[in-house]
Design a protein around this motif. Structure first.
Motif, PDB file in Angstrom:
ATOM      1  N   TYR A   2      39.779  -1.824  29.572  1.00  0.00           N
ATOM      2  CA  TYR A   2      38.949  -1.715  30.415  1.00  0.00           C
ATOM      3  C   TYR A   2      37.472  -1.405  30.120  1.00  0.00           C
ATOM      4  O   TYR A   2      36.626  -1.650  29.923  1.00  0.00           O
TER       5      TYR A   2
ATOM      6  N   SER B 193      35.999  -6.446  33.751  1.00  0.00           N
ATOM      7  CA  SER B 193      37.882  -7.286  33.096  1.00  0.00           C
ATOM      8  C   SER B 193      38.582  -6.997  34.043  1.00  0.00           C
ATOM      9  O   SER B 193      39.863  -7.676  34.854  1.00  0.00           O
TER      10      SER B 193
ATOM     11  N   GLU C   6      41.625  -9.279  36.195  1.00  0.00           N
ATOM     12  CA  GLU C   6      43.497  -8.765  36.422  1.00  0.00           C
ATOM     13  C   GLU C   6      43.313  -8.920  37.685  1.00  0.00           C
ATOM     14  O   GLU C   6      44.624  -9.005  37.946  1.00  0.00           O
TER      15      GLU C   6
ATOM     16  N   VAL D  17      47.031  -7.247  33.588  1.00  0.00           N
ATOM     17  CA  VAL D  17      46.339  -5.796  33.128  1.00  0.00           C
ATOM     18  C   VAL D  17      46.262  -6.881  31.779  1.00  0.00           C
ATOM     19  O   VAL D  17      46.900  -7.317  30.407  1.00  0.00           O
ATOM     20  N   PRO D  18      45.159  -6.199  30.865  1.00  0.00           N
ATOM     21  CA  PRO D  18      44.130  -6.296  29.402  1.00  0.00           C
ATOM     22  C   PRO D  18      45.433  -5.502  29.013  1.00  0.00           C
ATOM     23  O   PRO D  18      45.268  -5.715  28.181  1.00  0.00           O
TER      24      PRO D  18
ATOM     25  N   HIS E 220      48.726  -6.287  28.683  1.00  0.00           N
ATOM     26  CA  HIS E 220      49.585  -6.190  28.912  1.00  0.00           C
ATOM     27  C   HIS E 220      49.990  -6.955  27.467  1.00  0.00           C
ATOM     28  O   HIS E 220      49.184  -7.225  26.490  1.00  0.00           O
TER      29      HIS E 220
ATOM     30  N   LEU F  76      42.839 -10.858  27.578  1.00  0.00           N
ATOM     31  CA  LEU F  76      42.718 -11.123  28.345  1.00  0.00           C
ATOM     32  C   LEU F  76      41.389 -12.102  28.670  1.00  0.00           C
ATOM     33  O   LEU F  76      41.788 -13.271  29.291  1.00  0.00           O
TER      34      LEU F  76
ATOM     35  N   ASP G 143      46.669 -15.816  39.782  1.00  0.00           N
ATOM     36  CA  ASP G 143      47.947 -15.055  40.544  1.00  0.00           C
ATOM     37  C   ASP G 143      48.584 -15.301  41.589  1.00  0.00           C
ATOM     38  O   ASP G 143      47.355 -16.250  42.481  1.00  0.00           O
TER      39      ASP G 143
END
Length: 562
Positions: free
Chosen positions: A405, A427, A431, A437-438, A440, A449, A466
């Motif tokens: 982030y 960011s 998400e 999540v960045p 991941h 991401l 999502d």
């Protein structure tokens, strides 16, 4: 003088700072040069940090045999570190970070036996960290982060009894953490994050009473925290274990690490209930997200009540766990300094506590108890007193923020700015709309991401959104055509929001939207989406009412007159 003029001549540019480097003045008065008081006209310091110098480092620098400090940090030097530096037997500090130097560490450097500090971070150095580094017995500081070093951490470093700082973050190191490092009682800072280290944390590290910062984040480590963790770490302020495979419960003894300010245990496999004592630590940053931690009863949530006494708490991340039950009303009494609160992706039930309005205006919880943030400031400025600070002519400032982030420029020494906050905002948007999540695991290499979303634009975008966002767009549709329209409008809104997210999280600060424009764009998207949705609801209602009205009218007209 000849050596210094040769250094100047080897540069591919001639910045203003070197204009005074000429034969008409005493070279001991030249900018960046200091000479010995005892040995006249012997150069002891060459410090040209952040002067925009470009070119290679000339081998003639090895002729400055009285040199104690060589600092060429934050310039544009390329090529290899000249082997002639190995002739500088009096050299105490070799600082060449933030350049574009490449190649391996030259073996001649092992002759610099007076070295106390070596900083080669943020270059393009390769090869293994050589075992001979462990023979430089005076070393107090080793800074090699942000390079491409491979291989293992040499066990020979265990011999550096005076070592106070070692930072090897962001390399390609593998293997285990040497147990002997944990026996160097002078160590204050250990940063080994973002490598490929495996195995466990040797128990010797949990007895380092001098330790202030310990980071092994983003590796392949496993194991549990000992039951007496914290009992022998009275000075520990920063503990970063995130993005590994640690298991087990968090020991209550952690409360004995009373100086803790940053505690990041996120993205592991910790289980069980949180000891209430963790709330008594009162850190500024507490990240426990993406684990398997549990809460079901009021007693399980007791740690939250303790956290209300923490006036410095700025970041609290409890997302993606197994927290359940009712969120305690004490959450409304958290610190007014709170900047980030994440509770999403848990099993929390019930409604928000009435007192939630007491939280700062930048913490917003929706009806699903998912936090939304309107203001950031994720980066924290740390002024770290370096060893032998008097040798620096300029202060050292390090920027730290939540991984994934914090803006990229913070990792390169950039100043905290609103542009960095915009990056964090972007960011979080990405998400929220992708559910990823960045940090991941798929984003460990070159893929980020932001790049993941860019690659999906425009045709594949809805395939990475999502799924929890999609059904809500169809809920009120009464026909195939209505459903199609709802999905189209929903897709357009998602498309527009993610465009804002991408624009906010551009790599270059100058390419990002300003926060005012970003907020205005989000409001416009929301207004347009709500307006279209409401208009369609009116039309659907009218359409559904029409058959009923026609039936009623027919019934009325066919009824016999009285």
């Amino acid at each position: 003088m000849d050596t210094l003029l040769a250094f100047k001549a080897s540069l591919s540019n001639q910045p203003d700072v070197l204009a005074a480097w000429n034969t008409t003045t005493d070279f001991c008065s030249w900018p960046g040069i200091s000479c010995s008081l005892k040995h006249k006209h012997r150069v002891t310091v060459l410090n040209l940090t952040s002067e925009g110098l470009a070119g290679t480092i000339t081998p003639s620098i090895g002729n400055l045999t009285f040199l104690k400090i060589l600092d060429l940090s934050q310039n544009n030097f390329h090529g290899q570190i000249p082997s002639s530096i190995g002739r500088l037997s009096r050299l105490q500090y070799l600082h060449l970070p933030k350049n574009s130097l490449h190649g391996e560490l030259n073996a001649n450097l092992k002759n610099c036996t007076s070295l106390k500090g070596i900083n080669l971070s943020s270059n393009q150095l390769t090869g293994e960290i050589p075992a001979w580094v462990g023979g430089l017995s005076s070393l107090k500081s080793i800074m090699l982060m942000k390079n491409n070093f491979t291989g293992i951490i040499p066990a020979s470093l265990n011999n550096l009894s005076a070592l106070q700082e070692i930072a090897l973050t962001f390399n390609q190191l593998e293997g285990s953490i040497p147990e002997g490092l944990g026996k160097i009682t002078s160590l204050k800072l250990i940063e080994l994050g973002a490598n490929h280290l495996s195995g466990i944390i040797p128990t010797t590290f949990f007895n380092l009473s001098s330790l202030i910062t310990f980071s092994v984040a983003q590796n392949k480590l496993h194991g549990t925290l000992p039951y007496d963790f914290g009992n022998h770490l009275p000075n520990l302020k920063n503990l970063l274990l995130d993005s590994n495979s640690f298991t087990g419960s968090l020991p209550a003894s952690i409360v004995n690490a009373t100086e803790m300010y940053e505690l990041d245990l996120g993205s592991n496999n910790f289980t069980g209930r949180l000891p209430p004592e963790i709330g008594m630590l009162c850190p500024g940053l507490l990240v426990l997200g993406t684990n398997q931690l549990m809460a079901a009863t009021d007693q399980d949530w007791e740690f939250m009540t303790f956290l209300t006494n923490c006036t410095d708490l700025r970041i609290l991340d409890l997302r993606r766990n197994m927290f359940g039950g009712t969120l305690p009303s004490s959450v409304a009494n958290l610190s007014t300094q709170l900047q980030l609160l994440w509770l999403g992706y848990n099993e929390i039930s019930g409604r928000i506590p009435f007192g939630i309005c007491n939280l700062p205006s930048n913490i917003l919880l929706n009806e699903d108890l998912v936090a939304h943030i309107g203001d950031f400031g994720l980066a924290k400025i740390l002024h770290e007193s370096s060893i032998e600070q008097q040798i620096y002519s300029r202060s050292f400032t390090g920027i730290r923020g939540t991984i994934g982030y914090a803006a990229p420029e913070y990792g390169q020494g950039g100043q905290v700015s609103s542009c960095g906050d915009v990056y964090s905002f972007g960011s979080v948007i990405l998400e929220l709309f992708t559910g990823m999540v960045p940090t991941h695991e798929m984003f460990r290499e070159v893929l980020t991401l932001q790049k993941h979303v860019e690659n999906a634009f425009p045709g594949m975008l809805m395939q990475i959104v999502d799924l929890v966002l999609l059904p809500t767009e169809e809920a009120n549709a009464s026909s195939v055509q209505d459903e199609s329209n709802a999905m189209e409008h929903g897709s357009n809104a998602i498309f527009s929001v993610m465009q804002v997210g991408l624009s906010c999280s551009k790599h270059a600060p100058t390419e990002r939207m300003c926060m005012r424009d970003a907020a205005a764009a989000i409001r416009r998207i929301r207004y347009r989406h709500v307006k279209i949705t409401r208009n369609e609801e009116v039309l659907i209602t009218a359409h559904n009412a029409r058959p009923f009205a026609e039936t009623s009218y027919a019934a009325e007209t066919s009824r016999p007159a009285p």
